[in-house]
Write a protein that holds these residues in place. Sequence first.
Motif, mmCIF file in Angstrom:
data_model
loop_
_atom_site.group_PDB
_atom_site.id
_atom_site.type_symbol
_atom_site.label_atom_id
_atom_site.label_comp_id
_atom_site.label_asym_id
_atom_site.label_seq_id
_atom_site.Cartn_x
_atom_site.Cartn_y
_atom_site.Cartn_z
ATOM 1 N N THR A 3 0.778 -1.144 -0.589
ATOM 2 C CA THR A 3 -0.088 0.113 -0.121
ATOM 3 C C THR A 3 0.414 0.954 0.530
ATOM 4 O O THR A 3 0.761 2.445 -0.640
ATOM 5 N N ALA A 4 1.439 1.466 0.743
ATOM 6 C CA ALA A 4 3.035 1.898 0.563
ATOM 7 C C ALA A 4 3.764 2.925 -0.533
ATOM 8 O O ALA A 4 4.003 3.871 -1.560
ATOM 9 N N ASN A 5 3.692 0.849 -0.786
ATOM 10 C CA ASN A 5 4.293 1.820 -2.456
ATOM 11 C C ASN A 5 3.445 2.299 -3.544
ATOM 12 O O ASN A 5 3.387 3.516 -4.540
ATOM 13 N N LEU A 6 2.535 2.142 -3.210
ATOM 14 C CA LEU A 6 0.325 2.544 -3.993
ATOM 15 C C LEU A 6 0.817 3.701 -3.811
ATOM 16 O O LEU A 6 0.784 4.526 -5.220
ATOM 17 N N LEU A 7 0.958 4.329 -2.330
ATOM 18 C CA LEU A 7 0.645 5.932 -2.509
ATOM 19 C C LEU A 7 2.801 6.524 -3.132
ATOM 20 O O LEU A 7 2.109 7.563 -3.149
ATOM 21 N N ARG A 8 3.064 5.953 -3.071
ATOM 22 C CA ARG A 8 4.500 6.575 -3.561
ATOM 23 C C ARG A 8 4.491 6.771 -4.764
ATOM 24 O O ARG A 8 4.502 7.484 -5.208
ATOM 25 N N HIS A 9 3.983 5.451 -5.847
ATOM 26 C CA HIS A 9 3.482 5.734 -6.458
ATOM 27 C C HIS A 9 2.654 6.737 -7.638
ATOM 28 O O HIS A 9 2.897 7.520 -8.210
ATOM 29 N N LEU A 10 1.378 6.386 -6.905
ATOM 30 C CA LEU A 10 0.413 7.938 -7.142
ATOM 31 C C LEU A 10 1.343 9.809 -6.434
ATOM 32 O O LEU A 10 0.586 10.184 -7.402
ATOM 33 N N THR A 105 -2.006 1.667 -19.868
ATOM 34 C CA THR A 105 -0.260 2.000 -19.650
ATOM 35 C C THR A 105 -0.445 0.189 -18.894
ATOM 36 O O THR A 105 1.809 -0.063 -19.206
ATOM 37 N N GLY A 106 -0.541 -0.518 -18.600
ATOM 38 C CA GLY A 106 0.142 -1.568 -17.852
ATOM 39 C C GLY A 106 0.265 -1.956 -17.001
ATOM 40 O O GLY A 106 0.689 -2.854 -15.928
ATOM 41 N N ALA A 107 -0.070 -0.814 -16.302
ATOM 42 C CA ALA A 107 0.276 -0.505 -14.722
ATOM 43 C C ALA A 107 -0.181 -1.458 -13.635
ATOM 44 O O ALA A 107 0.650 -1.364 -12.703
ATOM 45 N N ILE A 108 -1.016 -1.468 -13.722
ATOM 46 C CA ILE A 108 -2.719 -2.533 -12.490
ATOM 47 C C ILE A 108 -1.768 -3.789 -12.872
ATOM 48 O O ILE A 108 -1.684 -3.855 -11.550
ATOM 49 N N GLU A 109 -1.269 -4.386 -13.563
ATOM 50 C CA GLU A 109 -1.209 -5.803 -13.591
ATOM 51 C C GLU A 109 0.788 -5.836 -12.742
ATOM 52 O O GLU A 109 0.248 -6.390 -12.123
ATOM 53 N N LEU A 110 0.902 -5.036 -13.034
ATOM 54 C CA LEU A 110 1.906 -5.214 -12.027
ATOM 55 C C LEU A 110 1.525 -4.405 -10.814
ATOM 56 O O LEU A 110 2.627 -5.136 -9.749
ATOM 57 N N LEU A 111 0.873 -3.550 -10.895
ATOM 58 C CA LEU A 111 -0.014 -3.084 -9.328
ATOM 59 C C LEU A 111 -0.170 -4.609 -8.221
ATOM 60 O O LEU A 111 0.077 -5.009 -7.342
ATOM 61 N N LEU A 112 -1.266 -5.114 -9.022
ATOM 62 C CA LEU A 112 -2.230 -5.885 -8.231
ATOM 63 C C LEU A 112 -1.234 -7.278 -8.548
ATOM 64 O O LEU A 112 -1.781 -7.710 -7.493
ATOM 65 N N SER A 113 -0.122 -7.096 -9.309
ATOM 66 C CA SER A 113 0.606 -8.627 -8.571
ATOM 67 C C SER A 113 1.911 -8.314 -7.470
ATOM 68 O O SER A 113 2.120 -9.662 -7.259
ATOM 69 N N GLN A 114 1.754 -6.835 -6.888
ATOM 70 C CA GLN A 114 2.573 -7.352 -5.452
ATOM 71 C C GLN A 114 0.995 -7.902 -4.558
ATOM 72 O O GLN A 114 0.082 -7.943 -5.095
ATOM 73 N N PRO A 115 1.412 -8.112 -3.378
ATOM 74 C CA PRO A 115 0.393 -8.999 -2.331
ATOM 75 C C PRO A 115 -0.219 -7.710 -1.667
ATOM 76 O O PRO A 115 0.083 -7.143 -0.358
ATOM 77 N N ILE A 116 -0.984 -6.961 -2.614
ATOM 78 C CA ILE A 116 -2.184 -5.879 -2.196
ATOM 79 C C ILE A 116 -3.643 -6.661 -2.964
ATOM 80 O O ILE A 116 -3.589 -7.387 -4.180
ATOM 81 N N PHE A 122 -8.319 0.019 -4.483
ATOM 82 C CA PHE A 122 -9.105 0.265 -4.581
ATOM 83 C C PHE A 122 -9.538 1.475 -3.382
ATOM 84 O O PHE A 122 -9.404 2.324 -3.624
ATOM 85 N N GLY A 123 -9.013 1.234 -2.580
ATOM 86 C CA GLY A 123 -9.505 1.608 -1.649
ATOM 87 C C GLY A 123 -8.382 2.545 -1.459
ATOM 88 O O GLY A 123 -8.765 4.368 -0.591
ATOM 89 N N THR A 124 -6.767 2.420 -1.498
ATOM 90 C CA THR A 124 -5.829 3.722 -1.849
ATOM 91 C C THR A 124 -6.230 4.183 -2.788
ATOM 92 O O THR A 124 -5.852 5.768 -2.791
#
Length: 268
Positions: A3-10, A105-116, A122-124
């Motif tokens: 989740t922290a990685n996703l927030l950093r990405h955003l 962009t295909g980024a969602i596959e990479l993001l959801l491939s992590q243990p999230i 969605f909440g983040t």
Amino acid sequence: MPTANLLRHLAVRHALFLVASAVLLAAFQFLICAAVGSVDVSGALEALIHSLPPLMQELVASQLFGGFTPGSLLAFGWNHPVTHALGSAVAIVLAARAVAGESETGAIELLLSQPISRGAYFGTQVGFGLAAIACLSAAGVLGTVFGQSVFGIARFAGGSLLRLALAYALLQGACFGITLLLSVFGREGGRVASGGFLIVLISYFGEAIGRLWNKAAFIQPWTLHEYFPPHDILVRGVGIGRPAAVLGGVLALSLALAWARFRTRDVP
């Protein structure tokens, strides 16, 4: 950690855009104060309006129905197209990129491939978007407060400013929720953003048409912008119970429907 990685990405992806939007909104509200406090804007506007065609006079008067007092003019600044455009841009861009843009962009596959989980993803996205909108709203109010202080304009009550900030945030939050609903059905961020922009544009002009034309007044309650009355909030001190309930309800319903779709959609 995911989740922290996703927030950093955003944060990295949107930082410049969000900071620029907040600075522009604060600067615009400050400049409205500068115009009101530095020159006889009320006299100039009144003379200008009398020189306009009747239809244009009605259009301007519908936005300045509180008269040409400094408070009414500052309230008009919060109903100005620039103010709405900056808020809607933030809401639409963040929502359009949350799912459709990341799928494109295909980024969602990479993001959801992590243990999230999808729920955490969605909440983040929702939390980040609404926090950004709240910060934008606060920046605009700070611009008004600072401008009133610098140019010696009578200040609005603190409670009125807080209600204004909440109402503006809820309006843009509703735009965010509707666009996010489009986003979870789409795979191209640009098309989703265009759809969100069209809905907001229809709402804005629908409210204006309903105010100008009695036969179209039935449109007003069905527009989002009907529930953001800066003059009533700032000048008359009216509460925002009903607007908050309507805009909050639109936001909640949109998020619920978006989550129902997102949890079952294919990725990308």
